[in-house]
Design a protein around this motif. Structure first.
Motif, short mmCIF file in Angstrom:
data_model
loop_
_atom_site.label_atom_id
_atom_site.label_comp_id
_atom_site.label_asym_id
_atom_site.label_seq_id
_atom_site.Cartn_x
_atom_site.Cartn_y
_atom_site.Cartn_z
N VAL A 168 -11.47 27.17 55.36
CA VAL A 168 -12.01 27.62 54.08
C VAL A 168 -11.86 29.13 53.94
N ARG A 169 -12.15 29.85 55.00
CA ARG A 169 -12.01 31.32 54.94
C ARG A 169 -10.56 31.72 54.69
N GLN A 170 -9.63 31.03 55.32
CA GLN A 170 -8.21 31.32 55.08
C GLN A 170 -7.85 31.07 53.61
N ALA A 171 -8.42 30.03 53.02
CA ALA A 171 -8.17 29.73 51.62
C ALA A 171 -8.74 30.84 50.72
N VAL A 172 -9.92 31.35 51.09
CA VAL A 172 -10.52 32.45 50.31
C VAL A 172 -9.64 33.70 50.40
N LEU A 173 -9.18 34.02 51.60
CA LEU A 173 -8.37 35.22 51.79
C LEU A 173 -7.02 35.11 51.10
N ALA A 174 -6.60 33.89 50.75
CA ALA A 174 -5.33 33.69 50.04
C ALA A 174 -5.48 33.86 48.54
N LEU A 175 -6.73 33.96 48.05
CA LEU A 175 -6.93 34.19 46.62
C LEU A 175 -6.43 35.56 46.22
N THR A 176 -5.96 35.68 45.02
CA THR A 176 -5.49 37.00 44.53
C THR A 176 -6.07 37.26 43.15
N VAL A 222 -12.77 28.03 42.00
CA VAL A 222 -12.29 29.34 41.56
C VAL A 222 -10.81 29.22 41.18
N CYS A 223 -10.32 30.23 40.50
CA CYS A 223 -8.89 30.31 40.19
C CYS A 223 -8.16 30.90 41.39
N ARG A 224 -7.01 30.34 41.70
CA ARG A 224 -6.24 30.87 42.84
C ARG A 224 -5.74 32.27 42.57
N THR A 225 -5.42 32.58 41.32
CA THR A 225 -4.98 33.92 40.95
C THR A 225 -5.90 34.46 39.86
N GLY A 226 -6.05 35.77 39.83
CA GLY A 226 -6.87 36.40 38.81
C GLY A 226 -8.35 36.42 39.12
N THR A 227 -8.74 36.04 40.33
CA THR A 227 -10.15 36.07 40.71
C THR A 227 -10.55 37.51 41.04
N PRO A 228 -11.64 38.04 40.46
CA PRO A 228 -12.03 39.43 40.70
C PRO A 228 -12.26 39.72 42.18
N ALA A 229 -12.03 40.98 42.55
CA ALA A 229 -12.12 41.38 43.95
C ALA A 229 -13.51 41.13 44.53
N VAL A 230 -14.56 41.38 43.76
CA VAL A 230 -15.92 41.20 44.29
C VAL A 230 -16.21 39.72 44.52
N THR A 231 -15.65 38.84 43.69
CA THR A 231 -15.82 37.40 43.91
C THR A 231 -15.14 37.00 45.21
N ARG A 232 -13.92 37.48 45.42
CA ARG A 232 -13.19 37.16 46.66
C ARG A 232 -13.94 37.70 47.88
N SER A 233 -14.46 38.91 47.76
CA SER A 233 -15.19 39.51 48.88
C SER A 233 -16.46 38.73 49.19
N ALA A 263 -9.17 23.02 34.21
CA ALA A 263 -9.36 24.19 35.06
C ALA A 263 -8.05 24.95 35.25
N GLU A 264 -6.97 24.22 35.42
CA GLU A 264 -5.66 24.87 35.57
C GLU A 264 -5.26 25.59 34.29
N GLN A 265 -5.62 25.01 33.14
CA GLN A 265 -5.34 25.69 31.88
C GLN A 265 -6.18 26.96 31.78
N ARG A 266 -7.45 26.87 32.17
CA ARG A 266 -8.33 28.03 32.11
C ARG A 266 -7.83 29.14 33.04
N CYS A 267 -7.35 28.74 34.24
CA CYS A 267 -6.92 29.70 35.25
C CYS A 267 -5.50 30.22 35.00
N GLY A 268 -4.74 29.49 34.20
CA GLY A 268 -3.33 29.85 34.06
C GLY A 268 -2.56 29.56 35.33
N GLY A 269 -3.06 28.62 36.11
CA GLY A 269 -2.46 28.25 37.40
C GLY A 269 -3.42 27.36 38.15
#
Length: 347
Positions: free
Chosen positions: A339-347, A298-309, A101-107
């Motif tokens: 959990v919500r704080q973790a979601v809001l930290a996604l970029t 999910v990936c911590r970085t590179g997650t689309p805005a609609v997914t984060r929303s 998963a980390e390889q797929r996400c690049g992080g």
């Protein structure tokens, strides 16, 4: 006569009371984003995802969210292969899958526990309105050691029930399933040596009938006399199937419910990366011990805005209320906030 002044005073008081009344609560807003989001995986959380998708897309017409309940194993494999924006899984990723998963996400990849609910033992036994089972008896039933409903082990758990002398027909998941993983973890932890078949998402015990997906498990139970199968509780509720009460020998025996599942989650250990480690020792009175916690990966970085929303809505108060209305247990408030704080930290 002083009727008119009295009437005017009464009208003034009514008007004043109306002005001071509390305003009606406004609908809780959803912070929308435009675009598409797609996920697949756990069938146990499908009903919650469908409720979230319906509410989110009504509020956010420029967004499209899709989810396919293909099973936890299939969902994780698809995510690791680069398909979809998130995976639904009822079991945390193992070390090898986490590296992939980390390889797929690049992080880093992130586990978000968003869906919780009891695993119910749905059954189809005429004349048995309430069934009580201990962990040892459950393990023997699904191991194929207890094969008829009037077996002494079941009779000991149900001293006043009229148990029929008919064969037990167990129903399990045929596909790789997080529900199976959680169910076998419970049996290994609570029944000990009575469950020699290990843990994991693939069913290893002999015998029984395998079905792909939670919806097919409950359908098989509903049409098969003498059957019993494990599913996320909302599936049993929707299909109007009776469920067993679970407890240690001597009781108390507890039926699956949102409240009882919440007690089990409150007694769990929550790691820094939001993995829920449940206890199976039966020390928490009136907690329902067989609980499924389902994650979105999910990936911590590179997650689309609609997914984060979308995930931020699911982790909010309104999202958890929608999950509860769909038959799941709302997350304990302290966990929901994390959990919500973790979601809001996604970029």
């Amino acid at each position: 006569m002083r009727v008119l002044p009295v009437v005017l005073a009464f009208v003034a008081l009514v008007a004043l009371a109306g002005c001071s009344a509390a305003p009606e609560p406004r609908p809780k807003p959803i912070s929308c984003a435009a675009g598409t989001a797609a996920g697949q995986g756990s069938s146990a959380q499908t009903n919650a995802l469908q409720a979230w998708i319906k509410a989110y897309q009504i509020a956010c017409p420029d967004a499209t969210v899709e989810y396919a309940g293909t099973g936890s194993g299939a969902g994780v494999r698809a995510f690791l292969g680069g398909t979809g924006d998130f995976a639904g899984t009822d079991a945390v990723l193992g070390a090898d899958d986490l590296r992939r998963a980390e390889q797929r996400c690049g992080g880093p990849a992130v586990h978000l526990p968003l869906v919780a609910g009891p695993i119910a033992l749905a059954y189809n036994v005429a004349g048995v309105d309430e069934l009580r089972l201990t962990p040892a008896t459950i393990a023997q039933i699904f191991s194929g050691k207890v094969t008829v409903w009037n077996d002494p082990a079941i009779a000991a758990d149900n001293p006043v029930a009229a148990l029929p002398a008919i064969p037990i027909r167990t129903i399990h998941r045929a596909d790789s399933s997080g529900t199976t993983d959680n169910f076998t973890r419970y049996l290994a932890g609570a029944a000990g040596p009575q469950w020699p078949h290990g843990i994991g998402g693939d069913w290893r015990a002999p015998g029984g009938t395998g079905e792909k997906g939670s919806h097919r498990v409950v359908a098989a139970v509903a049409r098969t006399v003498g059957s019993i199968g494990y599913v996320e509780s909302s599936y049993a509720t929707v299909n109007d199937l009776p469920v067993a009460h679970i407890g240690a020998a001597g009781g108390p025996f507890t039926a699956p419910s949102d409240y009882a599942a919440g007690l089990a989650i409150e007694g769990a250990t929550i790691t820094d990366d939001l993995r829920i480690e449940l206890r199976y020792d039966g020390t928490a009175d009136y907690a329902y011990p067989m609980v499924l916690v389902s994650y979105e990966v999910v990936c911590r970085t590179g997650t689309p805005a609609v997914t984060r929303s979308f995930l931020a809505y699911a982790a909010g108060e309104a999202g958890q209320e929608a999950a509860q209305a769909a038959g799941y247990a709302a997350l304990p408030e302290a966990l929901r906030i994390r959990v919500r704080q973790a979601v809001l930290a996604l970029t």
